[in-house]
Motif scaffolding. Sequence first.
Motif, PDB file in Angstrom:
ATOM      1  N   PHE A   1       9.464  -4.886  -0.060  1.00  0.00           N
ATOM      2  CA  PHE A   1       8.421  -5.746  -0.615  1.00  0.00           C
ATOM      3  C   PHE A   1       9.037  -6.935  -1.344  1.00  0.00           C
ATOM      4  CE2 PHE A   1       5.189  -7.054  -3.659  1.00  0.00           C
ATOM      5  CZ  PHE A   1       4.049  -7.079  -2.874  1.00  0.00           C
ATOM      6  N   VAL A   2      10.030  -6.670  -2.181  1.00  0.00           N
ATOM      7  CA  VAL A   2      10.671  -7.747  -2.947  1.00  0.00           C
ATOM      8  C   VAL A   2      11.439  -8.688  -2.016  1.00  0.00           C
ATOM      9  CG1 VAL A   2      12.461  -8.226  -4.675  1.00  0.00           C
ATOM     10  CG2 VAL A   2      10.759  -6.470  -5.110  1.00  0.00           C
ATOM     11  N   LEU A   3      12.210  -8.133  -1.085  1.00  0.00           N
ATOM     12  CA  LEU A   3      12.985  -8.983  -0.184  1.00  0.00           C
ATOM     13  C   LEU A   3      12.090  -9.783   0.759  1.00  0.00           C
ATOM     14  CD1 LEU A   3      15.920  -8.947  -0.769  1.00  0.00           C
ATOM     15  CD2 LEU A   3      16.310  -7.796   1.376  1.00  0.00           C
ATOM     16  N   THR A   4      10.994  -9.190   1.214  1.00  0.00           N
ATOM     17  CA  THR A   4      10.060  -9.928   2.062  1.00  0.00           C
ATOM     18  C   THR A   4       9.395 -11.046   1.272  1.00  0.00           C
ATOM     19  OG1 THR A   4       9.682  -7.982   3.437  1.00  0.00           O
ATOM     20  CG2 THR A   4       8.032  -9.706   3.557  1.00  0.00           C
ATOM     21  N   THR A   5       9.120 -10.811   0.000  1.00  0.00           N
ATOM     22  CA  THR A   5       8.556 -11.864  -0.846  1.00  0.00           C
ATOM     23  C   THR A   5       9.540 -13.025  -0.992  1.00  0.00           C
ATOM     24  OG1 THR A   5       7.271 -10.225  -2.071  1.00  0.00           O
ATOM     25  CG2 THR A   5       7.578 -12.373  -3.110  1.00  0.00           C
ATOM     26  N   ILE A   6      10.785 -12.709  -1.270  1.00  0.00           N
ATOM     27  CA  ILE A   6      11.813 -13.755  -1.383  1.00  0.00           C
ATOM     28  C   ILE A   6      11.971 -14.483  -0.051  1.00  0.00           C
ATOM     29  CG2 ILE A   6      14.291 -14.137  -1.714  1.00  0.00           C
ATOM     30  CD1 ILE A   6      14.185 -11.788  -3.745  1.00  0.00           C
ATOM     31  N   TRP A   7      11.994 -13.718   1.032  1.00  0.00           N
ATOM     32  CA  TRP A   7      12.132 -14.285   2.377  1.00  0.00           C
ATOM     33  C   TRP A   7      10.959 -15.217   2.681  1.00  0.00           C
ATOM     34  CZ3 TRP A   7      16.733 -13.385   4.178  1.00  0.00           C
ATOM     35  CH2 TRP A   7      17.036 -13.646   5.496  1.00  0.00           C
TER      36      TRP A   7
ATOM     37  N   ALA B   1      12.246   6.221   5.964  1.00  0.00           N
ATOM     38  CA  ALA B   1      11.338   6.562   4.864  1.00  0.00           C
ATOM     39  C   ALA B   1      10.042   7.167   5.392  1.00  0.00           C
ATOM     40  CB  ALA B   1      11.036   5.313   4.032  1.00  0.00           C
ATOM     41  N   SER B   2       9.545   6.680   6.511  1.00  0.00           N
ATOM     42  CA  SER B   2       8.311   7.209   7.087  1.00  0.00           C
ATOM     43  C   SER B   2       8.486   8.650   7.547  1.00  0.00           C
ATOM     44  CB  SER B   2       7.860   6.346   8.261  1.00  0.00           C
ATOM     45  OG  SER B   2       7.588   5.038   7.841  1.00  0.00           O
ATOM     46  N   VAL B   3       9.604   8.926   8.166  1.00  0.00           N
ATOM     47  CA  VAL B   3       9.872  10.291   8.614  1.00  0.00           C
ATOM     48  C   VAL B   3       9.995  11.231   7.415  1.00  0.00           C
ATOM     49  CG1 VAL B   3      11.576  11.764   9.774  1.00  0.00           C
ATOM     50  CG2 VAL B   3      10.875   9.602  10.804  1.00  0.00           C
ATOM     51  N   ASP B   4      10.709  10.798   6.376  1.00  0.00           N
ATOM     52  CA  ASP B   4      10.822  11.616   5.161  1.00  0.00           C
ATOM     53  C   ASP B   4       9.455  11.857   4.531  1.00  0.00           C
ATOM     54  OD1 ASP B   4      13.530  11.911   5.326  1.00  0.00           O
ATOM     55  OD2 ASP B   4      14.002  10.319   3.877  1.00  0.00           O
TER      56      ASP B   4
ATOM     57  N   LEU C   1       0.820  -1.212   0.000  1.00  0.00           N
ATOM     58  CA  LEU C   1       0.000   0.000   0.000  1.00  0.00           C
ATOM     59  C   LEU C   1       0.853   1.261   0.000  1.00  0.00           C
ATOM     60  CD1 LEU C   1      -2.937  -0.942   2.378  1.00  0.00           C
ATOM     61  CD2 LEU C   1      -3.079  -0.399  -0.049  1.00  0.00           C
ATOM     62  N   VAL C   2       1.957   1.249   0.724  1.00  0.00           N
ATOM     63  CA  VAL C   2       2.869   2.402   0.693  1.00  0.00           C
ATOM     64  C   VAL C   2       3.383   2.602  -0.724  1.00  0.00           C
ATOM     65  CG1 VAL C   2       5.091   3.304   1.499  1.00  0.00           C
ATOM     66  CG2 VAL C   2       3.550   2.186   3.105  1.00  0.00           C
ATOM     67  N   TRP C   3       3.816   1.536  -1.333  1.00  0.00           N
ATOM     68  CA  TRP C   3       4.341   1.585  -2.689  1.00  0.00           C
ATOM     69  C   TRP C   3       3.286   2.144  -3.643  1.00  0.00           C
ATOM     70  CZ3 TRP C   3       5.991  -3.602  -5.421  1.00  0.00           C
ATOM     71  CH2 TRP C   3       6.487  -3.335  -6.684  1.00  0.00           C
ATOM     72  N   ILE C   4       2.070   1.619  -3.583  1.00  0.00           N
ATOM     73  CA  ILE C   4       0.998   2.044  -4.478  1.00  0.00           C
ATOM     74  C   ILE C   4       0.603   3.500  -4.232  1.00  0.00           C
ATOM     75  CG2 ILE C   4      -1.445   1.678  -5.005  1.00  0.00           C
ATOM     76  CD1 ILE C   4      -0.887  -1.342  -4.454  1.00  0.00           C
ATOM     77  N   LEU C   5       0.455   3.873  -2.959  1.00  0.00           N
ATOM     78  CA  LEU C   5       0.009   5.229  -2.648  1.00  0.00           C
ATOM     79  C   LEU C   5       1.038   6.283  -3.028  1.00  0.00           C
ATOM     80  CD1 LEU C   5      -1.729   4.551   0.767  1.00  0.00           C
ATOM     81  CD2 LEU C   5      -2.844   5.315  -1.334  1.00  0.00           C
ATOM     82  N   VAL C   6       2.311   6.005  -2.790  1.00  0.00           N
ATOM     83  CA  VAL C   6       3.340   6.982  -3.172  1.00  0.00           C
ATOM     84  C   VAL C   6       3.467   7.042  -4.685  1.00  0.00           C
ATOM     85  CG1 VAL C   6       5.800   7.538  -3.036  1.00  0.00           C
ATOM     86  CG2 VAL C   6       4.584   6.811  -0.997  1.00  0.00           C
TER      87      VAL C   6
ATOM     88  N   PRO D   1      13.525  12.812  -1.283  1.00  0.00           N
ATOM     89  CA  PRO D   1      12.986  11.993  -0.196  1.00  0.00           C
ATOM     90  C   PRO D   1      11.969  10.971  -0.668  1.00  0.00           C
ATOM     91  CG  PRO D   1      12.505  14.334   0.177  1.00  0.00           C
ATOM     92  CD  PRO D   1      13.237  14.220  -1.102  1.00  0.00           C
ATOM     93  N   LEU D   2      11.161  11.314  -1.654  1.00  0.00           N
ATOM     94  CA  LEU D   2      10.155  10.354  -2.102  1.00  0.00           C
ATOM     95  C   LEU D   2      10.775   9.234  -2.932  1.00  0.00           C
ATOM     96  CD1 LEU D   2       7.044  12.565  -2.806  1.00  0.00           C
ATOM     97  CD2 LEU D   2       7.586  11.178  -0.831  1.00  0.00           C
ATOM     98  N   GLY D   3      11.897   9.504  -3.568  1.00  0.00           N
ATOM     99  CA  GLY D   3      12.631   8.429  -4.235  1.00  0.00           C
ATOM    100  C   GLY D   3      13.133   7.404  -3.227  1.00  0.00           C
ATOM    101  N   TRP D   4      13.578   7.884  -2.058  1.00  0.00           N
ATOM    102  CA  TRP D   4      14.012   6.984  -0.990  1.00  0.00           C
ATOM    103  C   TRP D   4      12.833   6.163  -0.477  1.00  0.00           C
ATOM    104  CZ3 TRP D   4      17.599   4.272   0.994  1.00  0.00           C
ATOM    105  CH2 TRP D   4      17.530   3.808   2.291  1.00  0.00           C
ATOM    106  N   VAL D   5      11.686   6.789  -0.335  1.00  0.00           N
ATOM    107  CA  VAL D   5      10.491   6.077   0.126  1.00  0.00           C
ATOM    108  C   VAL D   5      10.113   4.984  -0.874  1.00  0.00           C
ATOM    109  CG1 VAL D   5       8.027   6.307   0.666  1.00  0.00           C
ATOM    110  CG2 VAL D   5       9.637   8.046   1.439  1.00  0.00           C
ATOM    111  N   MET D   6      10.165   5.300  -2.156  1.00  0.00           N
ATOM    112  CA  MET D   6       9.852   4.290  -3.182  1.00  0.00           C
ATOM    113  C   MET D   6      10.884   3.160  -3.152  1.00  0.00           C
ATOM    114  SD  MET D   6       7.074   4.811  -4.774  1.00  0.00           S
ATOM    115  CE  MET D   6       7.258   3.803  -6.223  1.00  0.00           C
ATOM    116  N   PHE D   7      12.159   3.500  -3.015  1.00  0.00           N
ATOM    117  CA  PHE D   7      13.185   2.468  -2.946  1.00  0.00           C
ATOM    118  C   PHE D   7      12.944   1.539  -1.765  1.00  0.00           C
ATOM    119  CE2 PHE D   7      17.078   1.046  -0.847  1.00  0.00           C
ATOM    120  CZ  PHE D   7      17.562   0.169  -1.808  1.00  0.00           C
TER     121      PHE D   7
END
Length: 154
Positions: free
Chosen positions: A61-67, A99-102, A34-39, A49-55
């Motif tokens: 998301f990708v690493l948690t999926t692999i994990w 990322a949340s603070v940014d 949802l963070v990814w989609i909303l940003v 800062p928003l580039g960092w949030v997207m990264f």
Amino acid sequence: MATTTSKEFLPRGRKIFTSIPDIFFIPEFVFGGLVWILVASTRVYPDNPLGWVMFVSIFCFVLTTIWFFSFLIGANQRSIWPSLDAGYHFLAVVFYLSASVDLAYVTILKGRVLSAENLKIYRLDIAAVVMSYVATLLYFLHAIFSAIRWKRCE
């Protein structure tokens, strides 16, 4: 007579849906996505800062999926995995908190110069901030319980 038993370090297969730290995988997917989609659905301005949030949101998301899939297929049965699990989730907490603070800071700045046409984007940014902090909390809980499990496995 001695018997050899294989030590199971972390849950695998369907057991990950019932073990305490691993139950957080699904909510992490949902709120991180949802963070990814909303940003991504708003204007990514300012870029830095928003580039960092997207990264961070895409990376986690990708690493948690692999994990998640490595846990699901049972590739996590070596003695190093409990420490890797705790380490990854602490890294995710640090990334998501920054990322949340940014994101919150950029959203506050956008709210100061709000016009009628930007109200929808501002509301999407507020939702992204809330989802980002919820994702941070979920990763934090996962990290704490993973660290407890890591200490138990030693």
